[in-house]
Each structure stands twice: as structure tokens, then as C-alpha cells.
Design a protein around this motif. Structure first.
Motif, PDB file in Angstrom:
ATOM      1  N   GLN A   1      55.520  64.316  70.319  1.00 53.02           N
ATOM      2  CA  GLN A   1      56.974  64.274  70.215  1.00 53.02           C
ATOM      3  C   GLN A   1      57.455  64.046  68.783  1.00 53.02           C
ATOM      4  O   GLN A   1      58.626  64.222  68.487  1.00 53.02           O
ATOM      5  N   ASP A   2      56.532  63.668  67.883  1.00 57.30           N
ATOM      6  CA  ASP A   2      56.900  63.450  66.480  1.00 57.30           C
ATOM      7  C   ASP A   2      57.170  64.763  65.758  1.00 57.30           C
ATOM      8  O   ASP A   2      58.028  64.825  64.878  1.00 57.30           O
ATOM      9  N   LEU A   3      56.422  65.797  66.088  1.00 61.69           N
ATOM     10  CA  LEU A   3      56.508  67.042  65.340  1.00 61.69           C
ATOM     11  C   LEU A   3      57.873  67.727  65.435  1.00 61.69           C
ATOM     12  O   LEU A   3      58.403  68.178  64.421  1.00 61.69           O
ATOM     13  N   PRO A   4      58.494  67.828  66.616  1.00 62.79           N
ATOM     14  CA  PRO A   4      59.840  68.435  66.643  1.00 62.79           C
ATOM     15  C   PRO A   4      60.850  67.640  65.809  1.00 62.79           C
ATOM     16  O   PRO A   4      61.742  68.225  65.214  1.00 62.79           O
ATOM     17  N   LYS A   5      60.686  66.332  65.741  1.00 62.26           N
ATOM     18  CA  LYS A   5      61.602  65.525  64.929  1.00 62.26           C
ATOM     19  C   LYS A   5      61.496  65.868  63.459  1.00 62.26           C
ATOM     20  O   LYS A   5      62.440  65.730  62.706  1.00 62.26           O
ATOM     21  N   LEU A   6      60.310  66.320  63.025  1.00 63.92           N
ATOM     22  CA  LEU A   6      60.095  66.699  61.633  1.00 63.92           C
ATOM     23  C   LEU A   6      60.535  68.140  61.360  1.00 63.92           C
ATOM     24  O   LEU A   6      60.455  68.610  60.235  1.00 63.92           O
ATOM     25  N   LYS A   7      60.972  68.820  62.407  1.00 60.84           N
ATOM     26  CA  LYS A   7      61.453  70.201  62.330  1.00 60.84           C
ATOM     27  C   LYS A   7      60.426  71.157  61.754  1.00 60.84           C
ATOM     28  O   LYS A   7      60.739  72.039  60.971  1.00 60.84           O
ATOM     29  N   ILE A   8      59.163  70.968  62.186  1.00 59.74           N
ATOM     30  CA  ILE A   8      58.122  71.880  61.740  1.00 59.74           C
ATOM     31  C   ILE A   8      57.672  72.812  62.845  1.00 59.74           C
ATOM     32  O   ILE A   8      56.755  73.585  62.675  1.00 59.74           O
ATOM     33  N   MET A   9      58.312  72.712  64.002  1.00 60.73           N
ATOM     34  CA  MET A   9      57.959  73.625  65.087  1.00 60.73           C
ATOM     35  C   MET A   9      59.187  74.263  65.663  1.00 60.73           C
ATOM     36  O   MET A   9      60.258  73.912  65.429  1.00 60.73           O
TER      37      MET A   9
ATOM     38  N   LYS B   1      48.202  73.122  66.336  1.00 67.07           N
ATOM     39  CA  LYS B   1      47.200  73.944  66.999  1.00 67.07           C
ATOM     40  C   LYS B   1      46.399  73.114  68.005  1.00 67.07           C
ATOM     41  O   LYS B   1      46.151  73.551  69.130  1.00 67.07           O
ATOM     42  N   ILE B   2      46.017  71.903  67.613  1.00 66.53           N
ATOM     43  CA  ILE B   2      45.254  71.037  68.510  1.00 66.53           C
ATOM     44  C   ILE B   2      46.089  70.656  69.727  1.00 66.53           C
ATOM     45  O   ILE B   2      45.607  70.714  70.861  1.00 66.53           O
ATOM     46  N   PHE B   3      47.340  70.280  69.513  1.00 67.23           N
ATOM     47  CA  PHE B   3      48.214  69.936  70.639  1.00 67.23           C
ATOM     48  C   PHE B   3      48.328  71.116  71.604  1.00 67.23           C
ATOM     49  O   PHE B   3      48.282  70.943  72.821  1.00 67.23           O
ATOM     50  N   ASP B   4      48.456  72.298  71.060  1.00 59.74           N
ATOM     51  CA  ASP B   4      48.610  73.499  71.884  1.00 59.74           C
ATOM     52  C   ASP B   4      47.334  73.825  72.649  1.00 59.74           C
ATOM     53  O   ASP B   4      47.375  74.122  73.844  1.00 59.74           O
ATOM     54  N   GLU B   5      46.191  73.762  71.974  1.00 60.50           N
ATOM     55  CA  GLU B   5      44.923  74.150  72.592  1.00 60.50           C
ATOM     56  C   GLU B   5      44.380  73.117  73.570  1.00 60.50           C
ATOM     57  O   GLU B   5      43.751  73.459  74.566  1.00 60.50           O
ATOM     58  N   ARG B   6      44.568  71.855  73.276  1.00 60.27           N
ATOM     59  CA  ARG B   6      43.910  70.799  74.053  1.00 60.27           C
ATOM     60  C   ARG B   6      44.809  70.124  75.077  1.00 60.27           C
ATOM     61  O   ARG B   6      44.358  69.302  75.862  1.00 60.27           O
ATOM     62  N   ASN B   7      46.109  70.411  75.050  1.00 57.45           N
ATOM     63  CA  ASN B   7      47.052  69.841  76.006  1.00 57.45           C
ATOM     64  C   ASN B   7      46.984  68.310  76.041  1.00 57.45           C
ATOM     65  O   ASN B   7      46.785  67.700  77.097  1.00 57.45           O
ATOM     66  N   ILE B   8      47.124  67.708  74.867  1.00 62.78           N
ATOM     67  CA  ILE B   8      47.137  66.258  74.743  1.00 62.78           C
ATOM     68  C   ILE B   8      48.481  65.813  74.201  1.00 62.78           C
ATOM     69  O   ILE B   8      49.243  66.623  73.671  1.00 62.78           O
ATOM     70  N   ASP B   9      48.786  64.528  74.337  1.00 60.40           N
ATOM     71  CA  ASP B   9      50.059  63.989  73.861  1.00 60.40           C
ATOM     72  C   ASP B   9      49.933  63.230  72.549  1.00 60.40           C
ATOM     73  O   ASP B   9      50.882  63.148  71.787  1.00 60.40           O
TER      74      ASP B   9
END
Length: 112
Positions: free
Chosen positions: A104-112, A78-86
């Protein structure tokens, strides 16, 4: 992680060795005081010939966006989406940095 009095040049070397686009900045007590990013460097580079010798505290982003170490991954998304940070600094209850989540860590964990 680097102390706020570290020169920008040294901070860039730390970031390069860590293969990271950001660096958590702490005071002498280890409390988070800011973040220094590739973007911070680029924004200051054109207008400051002495940038490399300046201390991080003079060019860092103060009051960085953080997440507590006990937060859920959904909160980070949610924070990544709202705040546009890396990068999102992970802190403990004492506001000491304990980790970093890269967007870039989150897609590797397959949670998005």
C-alpha cells in the motif's frame, strides 16, 4: 522485528502496536530467519490451542521473500505482482532486516 524465540502472543502485541500485518523474525545474531504474518496466525489458529504460547520459529514462514536495500522501486512492484504478497522485507548485504515495504506504500509514492 522480533527474535524467533518470542511467544506468538507477544509477537501479536508488537504487530498491533506497530499497526503492521507482519513481523520480521531474526535469530540472536540479528539475521533474518523468517516472517510472521496475520495469515500465518490465522492458518495455525484453528488447529493449535496452545498457539499463543508457542515460539515464533515454530509458526513463522521460513525463507521470506526479500529485497535488497539498494533495489529499485520497480523491482519491488514486480515482486508484489508476481508473488501476491502484501509486505516485502528490505535487507542489507548481511541479510539483516533494515525495513519493510507495504504494498500500500507504493501507490502513495505515485510510482504505479
Amino acid at each position: 522485528m522480533a527474535e524467533e524465540h518470542l511467544p506468538v502472543k507477544e509477537a501479536l502485541l508488537v504487530m498491533t502496536r506497530a499497526k503492521s500485518g507482519s513481523l520480521s523474525v531474526v535469530n540472536a545474531r540479528g539475521k533474518l530467519t523468517g516472517v510472521f504474518t496475520d495469515g500465518d496466525f490465522r492458518r495455525h489458529m484453528a488447529g493449535d490451542e496452545g498457539l499463543l504460547s508457542r515460539p515464533l520459529k515454530s509458526v513463522m514462514t521460513r525463507h521470506p521473500i526479500c529485497i535488497r536495500e539498494d533495489a529499485l522501486a520497480a523491482e519491488a512492484l514486480k515482486i508484489f505482482d508476481e508473488r501476491n504478497i502484501d509486505d516485502l522485507i528490505v535487507v542489507n548485504a548481511s541479510r539483516e532486516p533494515v525495513g519493510l515495504v507495504d504494498s500500500q506504500d507504493l501507490p502513495k509514492l505515485k510510482i504505479m
